[in-house]
Design a protein around this motif. Structure first.
Motif, PDB file in Angstrom:
ATOM      1  N   GLY A   1       0.805  -1.214   0.000  1.00 25.12           N
ATOM      2  CA  GLY A   1       0.000   0.000   0.000  1.00 25.12           C
ATOM      3  C   GLY A   1       0.838   1.265   0.000  1.00 25.12           C
ATOM      4  O   GLY A   1       2.067   1.225   0.074  1.00 25.12           O
ATOM      5  N   LYS A   2       0.163   2.391  -0.028  1.00 24.51           N
ATOM      6  CA  LYS A   2       0.846   3.676  -0.167  1.00 24.51           C
ATOM      7  C   LYS A   2       0.872   4.494   1.126  1.00 24.51           C
ATOM      8  O   LYS A   2       1.381   5.606   1.149  1.00 24.51           O
ATOM      9  CB  LYS A   2       0.195   4.484  -1.290  1.00 24.51           C
ATOM     10  N   GLY A   3       0.314   3.950   2.229  1.00 23.95           N
ATOM     11  CA  GLY A   3       0.342   4.707   3.468  1.00 23.95           C
ATOM     12  C   GLY A   3      -0.363   3.962   4.592  1.00 23.95           C
ATOM     13  O   GLY A   3      -0.950   2.901   4.380  1.00 23.95           O
ATOM     14  N   PHE A   4      -0.296   4.542   5.792  1.00 26.64           N
ATOM     15  CA  PHE A   4      -0.983   3.947   6.929  1.00 26.64           C
ATOM     16  C   PHE A   4      -1.906   4.989   7.570  1.00 26.64           C
ATOM     17  O   PHE A   4      -1.713   6.203   7.417  1.00 26.64           O
ATOM     18  CB  PHE A   4       0.005   3.382   7.952  1.00 26.64           C
ATOM     19  N   VAL A   5      -2.896   4.490   8.274  1.00 24.67           N
ATOM     20  CA  VAL A   5      -3.886   5.352   8.931  1.00 24.67           C
ATOM     21  C   VAL A   5      -3.755   5.186  10.444  1.00 24.67           C
ATOM     22  O   VAL A   5      -4.063   4.115  10.977  1.00 24.67           O
ATOM     23  CB  VAL A   5      -5.315   4.985   8.495  1.00 24.67           C
ATOM     24  N   PRO A   6      -3.301   6.208  11.168  1.00 22.01           N
ATOM     25  CA  PRO A   6      -3.251   6.107  12.631  1.00 22.01           C
ATOM     26  C   PRO A   6      -4.662   6.033  13.219  1.00 22.01           C
ATOM     27  O   PRO A   6      -5.540   6.807  12.844  1.00 22.01           O
ATOM     28  CB  PRO A   6      -2.565   7.410  13.063  1.00 22.01           C
ATOM     29  N   ILE A   7      -4.858   5.088  14.108  1.00 23.17           N
ATOM     30  CA  ILE A   7      -6.107   4.975  14.860  1.00 23.17           C
ATOM     31  C   ILE A   7      -5.758   5.231  16.323  1.00 23.17           C
ATOM     32  O   ILE A   7      -5.050   4.424  16.946  1.00 23.17           O
ATOM     33  CB  ILE A   7      -6.756   3.589  14.689  1.00 23.17           C
ATOM     34  N   VAL A   8      -6.228   6.330  16.850  1.00 23.58           N
ATOM     35  CA  VAL A   8      -5.799   6.770  18.187  1.00 23.58           C
ATOM     36  C   VAL A   8      -6.707   6.182  19.267  1.00 23.58           C
ATOM     37  O   VAL A   8      -7.939   6.328  19.207  1.00 23.58           O
ATOM     38  CB  VAL A   8      -5.805   8.309  18.271  1.00 23.58           C
ATOM     39  N   ARG A   9      -6.100   5.535  20.224  1.00 23.74           N
ATOM     40  CA  ARG A   9      -6.816   5.006  21.374  1.00 23.74           C
ATOM     41  C   ARG A   9      -7.075   6.154  22.354  1.00 23.74           C
ATOM     42  O   ARG A   9      -6.154   6.696  22.959  1.00 23.74           O
ATOM     43  CB  ARG A   9      -5.998   3.897  22.040  1.00 23.74           C
ATOM     44  N   LEU A  10      -8.331   6.554  22.479  1.00 21.51           N
ATOM     45  CA  LEU A  10      -8.683   7.683  23.339  1.00 21.51           C
ATOM     46  C   LEU A  10      -8.791   7.245  24.801  1.00 21.51           C
ATOM     47  O   LEU A  10      -8.976   6.063  25.103  1.00 21.51           O
ATOM     48  CB  LEU A  10     -10.008   8.294  22.881  1.00 21.51           C
ATOM     49  N   LYS A  11      -8.685   8.202  25.685  1.00 19.71           N
ATOM     50  CA  LYS A  11      -8.719   7.891  27.120  1.00 19.71           C
ATOM     51  C   LYS A  11     -10.086   7.396  27.586  1.00 19.71           C
ATOM     52  O   LYS A  11     -10.203   6.767  28.647  1.00 19.71           O
ATOM     53  CB  LYS A  11      -8.288   9.127  27.920  1.00 19.71           C
ATOM     54  N   ASN A  12     -11.142   7.677  26.817  1.00 25.08           N
ATOM     55  CA  ASN A  12     -12.483   7.209  27.192  1.00 25.08           C
ATOM     56  C   ASN A  12     -12.769   5.793  26.674  1.00 25.08           C
ATOM     57  O   ASN A  12     -13.892   5.299  26.783  1.00 25.08           O
ATOM     58  CB  ASN A  12     -13.556   8.179  26.686  1.00 25.08           C
ATOM     59  N   GLY A  13     -11.753   5.153  26.054  1.00 31.99           N
ATOM     60  CA  GLY A  13     -11.911   3.784  25.585  1.00 31.99           C
ATOM     61  C   GLY A  13     -12.342   3.659  24.138  1.00 31.99           C
ATOM     62  O   GLY A  13     -12.386   2.552  23.587  1.00 31.99           O
ATOM     63  N   TYR A  14     -12.648   4.793  23.495  1.00 32.06           N
ATOM     64  CA  TYR A  14     -13.006   4.768  22.082  1.00 32.06           C
ATOM     65  C   TYR A  14     -11.759   4.971  21.219  1.00 32.06           C
ATOM     66  O   TYR A  14     -10.667   5.263  21.710  1.00 32.06           O
ATOM     67  CB  TYR A  14     -14.051   5.849  21.775  1.00 32.06           C
TER      68      TYR A  14
ATOM     69  N   LYS B   1     -13.910  -3.807  12.402  1.00 30.59           N
ATOM     70  CA  LYS B   1     -14.571  -3.474  11.136  1.00 30.59           C
ATOM     71  C   LYS B   1     -13.890  -2.285  10.460  1.00 30.59           C
ATOM     72  O   LYS B   1     -13.699  -2.278   9.237  1.00 30.59           O
ATOM     73  CB  LYS B   1     -16.048  -3.158  11.392  1.00 30.59           C
ATOM     74  N   LEU B   2     -13.498  -1.270  11.252  1.00 32.99           N
ATOM     75  CA  LEU B   2     -12.794  -0.112  10.701  1.00 32.99           C
ATOM     76  C   LEU B   2     -11.431  -0.534  10.144  1.00 32.99           C
ATOM     77  O   LEU B   2     -11.043  -0.113   9.051  1.00 32.99           O
ATOM     78  CB  LEU B   2     -12.620   0.959  11.777  1.00 32.99           C
TER      79      LEU B   2
END
Length: 315
Positions: A40-53, A72-73
């Motif tokens: 692929g051509k890049g990555f997508v950061p998925i941030v773990r928030l302090k509220n658990g989301y 799913k995401l």
């Protein structure tokens, strides 16, 4: 009679890779070949928030999902040719400020994903006895080479001449002539010619011979791409996007000199088709990886008589 399924330029799309692996059983193919530009051509950061989301900026939208919705995401991101990377708010700050950190993570997710793909391919194909060959293309970072070795069943044929079946030999080569993007695997035309001449000289042309060369031959229907300006935007002439030939002159020259039975190419997504250069039939199935569509070509080969038919596929 054997069946070969060839595809190329899936650019990290997990949907396309899974379709490629399943194509062996679907088409009753003996051999699967993936011809380059597999990452692929890049990555997508998925941030773990302090509220658990979890939060991600993806395709121009802000996505916030629960832990249960996270898989799913991640799957959606993978299917579109990108890599999900779960991180923290603190690390995200470092990622945004440091190109070196971004390169480090990008290489990590490429290697990790490819290793998973190689395991999947082995599990699916080994019980069926379907051979699989996966080689890099010009867009693929050198870290790909290590990832491809994680499975002893999947073969990386790059820069080699291999007998892929009785009486069938294949030359594979993933480098391209220079591109506007300065991609990881580029060489001058002179270097490409010297490399290919050395490899082509090792082949037995009494057998059925295949040139699996990522970049297509120059000045053919297989290498027509949009013409770009200095900012890499398409040039518009007369109200339409102008085009130009972007293939390799050395690839064309080596085909003309050695005349293999079949050429398999990719690199230029917009130019699926076939062309005869002397007795050599060269094919480019094109690519629509961003839509999750796997374009390929199915080759029915009588290796003893050195005769074959082909059919472009899409699905």
């Amino acid at each position: 009679m054997i069946k070969i399924f060839f595809t190329t330029d899936i650019h990290g799309s997990e949907r396309c890779f899974r379709k490629f692996v399943n194509a062996g059983k679907f088409y009753n193919a003996n051999i699967l070949i993936l011809g380059g530009d597999i990452t692929g051509k890049g990555f997508v950061p998925i941030v773990r928030l302090k509220n658990g989301y979890y939060e991600a900026n993806y395709q121009g939208n802000e996505e916030i999902v629960s832990k249960d919705e996270l898989p799913k995401l991640e799957e959606e991101i993978r299917f579109n040719g990108l890599y999900p990377y779960v991180t923290t708010e603190e690390e995200l700050e470092v990622i945004e400020k440091s190109p070196e950190k971004r390169r480090e993570i990008f290489k990590f997710v490429i290697k990790h994903t490819l290793e998973e793909w190689m395991v999947l391919a082995t599990e699916r194909l080994r019980p069926l006895g379907i051979k699989i060959f996966v080689s890099p293309g010009n867009d693929d970072d050198p870290v790909v080479d290590d990832a491809l070795f994680v499975s002893k069943y999947v073969i990386n044929p790059d820069m080699k001449v291999i007998e892929i079946y009785d009486n069938v030999e294949m030359l594979s080569y993933g480098y391209s002539n220079p591109t506007p993007w300065n991609s990881p695997r580029e060489k001058t035309e002179e270097e490409i010619y010297n490399d290919l001449k050395s490899l082509a000289g090792q082949m037995d042309y009494n057998k059925f011979t295949i040139f699996n060369i990522h970049v297509p031959p120059f000045n053919t229907p297989l290498d027509i791409a949009p013409k770009l300006d200095k900012t890499l935007k398409p040039v518009v002439e007369g109200g339409s996007v102008a085009t130009e030939n972007v293939g390799s002159k050395s690839v064309r020259r080596i085909i003309e000199e050695f005349q293999p039975d079949l050429g398999l190419h990719g690199h230029v997504h917009e130019s699926p088709g076939s062309v005869k250069i002397g007795k050599t039939l060269s094919l480019n199935p094109g690519s629509e990886y961003s839509d999750g569509i796997l374009r390929g070509v199915l080759i029915n080969l009588d290796e003893k008589k050195k005769k074959f038919t082909f059919q472009f596929t899409m699905g």
